[in-house]
Design an enzyme around this catalytic site. Structure first.
Site, PDB file in Angstrom:
ATOM      1  N   CYS A 130      47.843  43.505 -47.480  1.00 55.63           N
ATOM      2  CA  CYS A 130      49.113  44.021 -48.016  1.00 55.63           C
ATOM      3  C   CYS A 130      49.898  44.851 -46.999  1.00 55.63           C
ATOM      4  O   CYS A 130      51.124  44.725 -46.895  1.00 55.63           O
ATOM      5  CB  CYS A 130      48.851  44.842 -49.280  1.00 55.63           C
ATOM      6  SG  CYS A 130      47.319  45.763 -49.250  1.00 55.63           S
ATOM      7  N   HIS A 242      53.046  50.639 -51.019  1.00 55.33           N
ATOM      8  CA  HIS A 242      52.506  51.131 -49.745  1.00 55.33           C
ATOM      9  C   HIS A 242      53.684  51.564 -48.848  1.00 55.33           C
ATOM     10  O   HIS A 242      54.718  50.883 -48.783  1.00 55.33           O
ATOM     11  CB  HIS A 242      51.772  50.012 -49.003  1.00 55.33           C
ATOM     12  CG  HIS A 242      50.437  49.650 -49.584  1.00 55.33           C
ATOM     13  ND1 HIS A 242      49.878  50.253 -50.693  1.00 55.33           N
ATOM     14  CD2 HIS A 242      49.526  48.724 -49.171  1.00 55.33           C
ATOM     15  CE1 HIS A 242      48.695  49.709 -50.936  1.00 55.33           C
ATOM     16  NE2 HIS A 242      48.461  48.773 -50.037  1.00 55.33           N
TER      17      HIS A 242
HETATM   18  N1  LIG Z   1      45.821  44.979 -54.759  1.00 52.64           N
HETATM   19  C1  LIG Z   1      46.418  44.692 -53.621  1.00 52.64           C
HETATM   20  O1  LIG Z   1      47.360  45.378 -53.137  1.00 52.64           O
HETATM   21  C2  LIG Z   1      45.996  43.509 -52.858  1.00 52.64           C
HETATM   22  C3  LIG Z   1      46.776  43.110 -51.794  1.00 52.64           C
HETATM   23  C4  LIG Z   1      46.387  42.020 -51.065  1.00 52.64           C
HETATM   24  C5  LIG Z   1      45.242  41.363 -51.413  1.00 52.64           C
HETATM   25  N2  LIG Z   1      44.507  41.772 -52.482  1.00 52.64           N
HETATM   26  C6  LIG Z   1      43.299  41.015 -52.807  1.00 52.64           C
HETATM   27  O2  LIG Z   1      43.464  40.350 -54.060  1.00 52.64           O
HETATM   28  C7  LIG Z   1      42.213  40.258 -54.700  1.00 52.64           C
HETATM   29  C8  LIG Z   1      42.283  40.817 -56.113  1.00 52.64           C
HETATM   30  O3  LIG Z   1      42.771  42.142 -56.072  1.00 52.64           O
HETATM   31  P1  LIG Z   1      43.183  42.911 -57.398  1.00 52.64           P
HETATM   32  O4  LIG Z   1      43.825  44.161 -56.916  1.00 52.64           O
HETATM   33  O5  LIG Z   1      43.922  42.034 -58.343  1.00 52.64           O
HETATM   34  O6  LIG Z   1      41.715  43.233 -58.050  1.00 52.64           O
HETATM   35  P2  LIG Z   1      41.356  43.566 -59.565  1.00 52.64           P
HETATM   36  O7  LIG Z   1      42.502  44.178 -60.275  1.00 52.64           O
HETATM   37  O8  LIG Z   1      40.077  44.329 -59.488  1.00 52.64           O
HETATM   38  O9  LIG Z   1      41.068  42.121 -60.236  1.00 52.64           O
HETATM   39  C9  LIG Z   1      39.999  41.306 -59.824  1.00 52.64           C
HETATM   40  C10 LIG Z   1      40.107  39.957 -60.507  1.00 52.64           C
HETATM   41  O10 LIG Z   1      39.090  39.101 -60.003  1.00 52.64           O
HETATM   42  C11 LIG Z   1      38.396  38.520 -61.113  1.00 52.64           C
HETATM   43  N3  LIG Z   1      37.008  38.237 -60.792  1.00 52.64           N
HETATM   44  C12 LIG Z   1      36.048  39.086 -60.389  1.00 52.64           C
HETATM   45  N4  LIG Z   1      34.871  38.449 -60.241  1.00 52.64           N
HETATM   46  C13 LIG Z   1      35.099  37.154 -60.557  1.00 52.64           C
HETATM   47  C14 LIG Z   1      34.284  35.987 -60.609  1.00 52.64           C
HETATM   48  N5  LIG Z   1      32.983  36.025 -60.299  1.00 52.64           N
HETATM   49  N6  LIG Z   1      34.856  34.806 -60.978  1.00 52.64           N
HETATM   50  C15 LIG Z   1      36.153  34.756 -61.313  1.00 52.64           C
HETATM   51  N7  LIG Z   1      36.977  35.819 -61.289  1.00 52.64           N
HETATM   52  C16 LIG Z   1      36.457  37.014 -60.905  1.00 52.64           C
HETATM   53  C17 LIG Z   1      38.479  39.581 -62.174  1.00 52.64           C
HETATM   54  O11 LIG Z   1      38.198  38.998 -63.431  1.00 52.64           O
HETATM   55  P3  LIG Z   1      37.488  39.839 -64.611  1.00 52.64           P
HETATM   56  O12 LIG Z   1      38.580  40.666 -65.240  1.00 52.64           O
HETATM   57  O13 LIG Z   1      36.968  38.766 -65.503  1.00 52.64           O
HETATM   58  O14 LIG Z   1      36.418  40.681 -63.976  1.00 52.64           O
HETATM   59  C18 LIG Z   1      39.936  40.012 -62.027  1.00 52.64           C
HETATM   60  O15 LIG Z   1      40.786  39.082 -62.638  1.00 52.64           O
HETATM   61  C19 LIG Z   1      41.221  40.936 -53.774  1.00 52.64           C
HETATM   62  O16 LIG Z   1      40.685  39.925 -52.931  1.00 52.64           O
HETATM   63  C20 LIG Z   1      42.067  41.862 -52.974  1.00 52.64           C
HETATM   64  O17 LIG Z   1      41.495  42.182 -51.729  1.00 52.64           O
HETATM   65  C21 LIG Z   1      44.860  42.825 -53.217  1.00 52.64           C
END
Ligand SMILES: NC(=O)c1ccc[n+]([C@@H]2O[C@H](COP(=O)([O-])OP(=O)(O)OC[C@H]3O[C@@H](n4cnc5c(N)ncnc54)[C@H](OP(=O)(O)O)[C@@H]3O)[C@@H](O)[C@H]2O)c1
Length: 344
Positions: A130, A242
């Site tokens: 990000c 950010h």
């Molecule tokens: N947040 C940011 O600013 C940002 C920026 C760039 C990249 N990212 C990347 O984007 C990704 C997600 O981030 P987020 O902020 O959205 O995280 P989050 O809010 O913690 O959400 C995680 C998601 O992944 C799902 N998940 C976890 N384990 C799983 C599995 N075994 N099979 C299928 N789905 C699964 C969760 O589903 P459940 O609800 O069922 O657990 C939930 O939908 C990460 O790789 C992160 O590094 C985030």
């Protein structure tokens, strides 16, 4: 022409934004499928004015899905992205797992859209970190005009960058401070409420953190391997958005006025830069918006051809979900993919 799209991580912060952005931009979908872990089977998520029931990634067959927007963390992506790609579905991944893989393009459409064409070896395209995404949007037009040699960036990163758990920790700790409860730190290494933490991701041997390393390595892959970049990444008690304090050193002379005009004309950027109280953008105003905002543009006379500026964007949108949807739009607009299932 319309495409079947799966959103993996649909119950998460980024997944929610992906669904909103697909609907807002009227992305040409024949069907949208919301996927998450088995814990979330049957949970409802919104897509425009529709409600989707979440299905489990583990039980889903991708053989007639065209595009998979993946945001379920590195471990899930490592296991699933190659399998999904092998079924002929293009994966646009948000984790850091594939970003530096030589057969995976790392794309920010305003900067290197043409690189997306290299997706076919693995059927995977990576989204950058990000902090990198908003930075390279700002650096690209300046690099074209002035030739950037070196970048010094300090980040002020919101807790939503650490997922739902990061946001919950800031909320719970803040409430605990006011109610004299226990301020337990779990997701972050120290208390984040009313504090700042100069540590994101793991420490590396040279003392930099992985988040800082990602900014250096990804900027080189997306923009120019010759650019030298040093970063200090800091977590701050902000929910979404950010911010970055950026200093650049260029090959050619640069004035603040020239930089302001060039940035104003560049795609994805809004310049808000009045020399008065409030004449700049803060994360609070950038949250929910698509632009990368640039403020506080000024010449940095401590180095030759130096420029300093302030850069803010919504990390869940340009830093993740919006960038992923824009990559999918590049694939469609450049006719790099066709729907696999013909409309009835
Ligand atoms: N947040 C940011 O600013 C940002 C920026 C760039 C990249 N990212 C990347 O984007 C990704 C997600 O981030 P987020 O902020 O959205 O995280 P989050 O809010 O913690 O959400 C995680 C998601 O992944 C799902 N998940 C976890 N384990 C799983 C599995 N075994 N099979 C299928 N789905 C699964 C969760 O589903 P459940 O609800 O069922 O657990 C939930 O939908 C990460 O790789 C992160 O590094 C985030």
């Amino acid at each position: 022409m319309s495409f079947k799209v799966a959103v993996v991580g649909a119950t998460g912060n980024v997944g929610h934004e992906m669904l909103d952005i697909l609907a807002e931009r009227a992305f040409p979908v024949s069907e949208v499928v919301a996927l998450a872990s088995t814990r979330s089977i049957g949970t409802e998520v919104s897509f425009g004015d529709k409600t989707l029931k979440v299905k489990a990634l583990d039980h889903y067959d991708f053989s007639d899905t065209d595009i998979c927007l993946m945001s379920a963390g590195g471990a899930v992506s490592k296991e699933w992205s190659p399998k999904i790609g092998a079924q002929g579905c293009v994966v646009i991944d948000n984790s850091s797992t594939w970003r530096m893989h030589p057969d995976v393009p790392l794309v920010v459409p305003e900067v290197n859209a043409a690189a997306a064409a290299g997706f076919r070896k693995m059927n995977i395209i990576a989204n950058p970190n990000c902090s990198t995404a908003q930075l390279v949007v700002a650096l690209k037009p300046l690099h074209e005009h002035f030739g950037i040699k070196r970048v010094v960036v300090s980040t002020y990163q919101s807790v939503s960058g650490a997922g739902k758990e990061g946001m919950d920790e800031l909320f719970n700790q803040t409430r605990a401070v006011f109610s004299a409860g226990e301020v337990a730190a779990k997701k972050f290494s120290k208390r984040i409420s009313f504090n700042v933490i100069p540590h994101i991701d793991v420490f590396m041997e040279d003392g930099f953190t992985k988040e800082e390393w990602k900014m250096m390595a990804e900027t080189k892959k997306i923009l120019d391997p010759k650019i030298k970049l040093t970063a200090t990444c800091v977590r701050v008690p902000v929910f979404i958005g950010h911010s970055e304090s950026v200093n650049i050193e260029c090959e050619k002379p640069v004035t603040a006025d020239e930089a302001r005009e060039i940035l104003r004309a560049a795609p994805g950027i809004l310049v808000i830069d009045k020399h008065e109280p409030g004449g700049y953008i803060t994360p609070h105003e950038a949250a929910g918006e698509d632009a990368t905002y640039i403020s506080r543009i000024r010449e940095d006379n401590t180095v030759e051809n130096g420029l300093a500026f302030w850069c803010v964007s919504d990390n869940l949108r340009k830093g993740a979900a919006l960038n992923a949807v824009q990559i999918a739009e590049v694939l469609i607009n450049r006719k790099l993919i066709q729907p696999r299932k013909k409309a009835a």
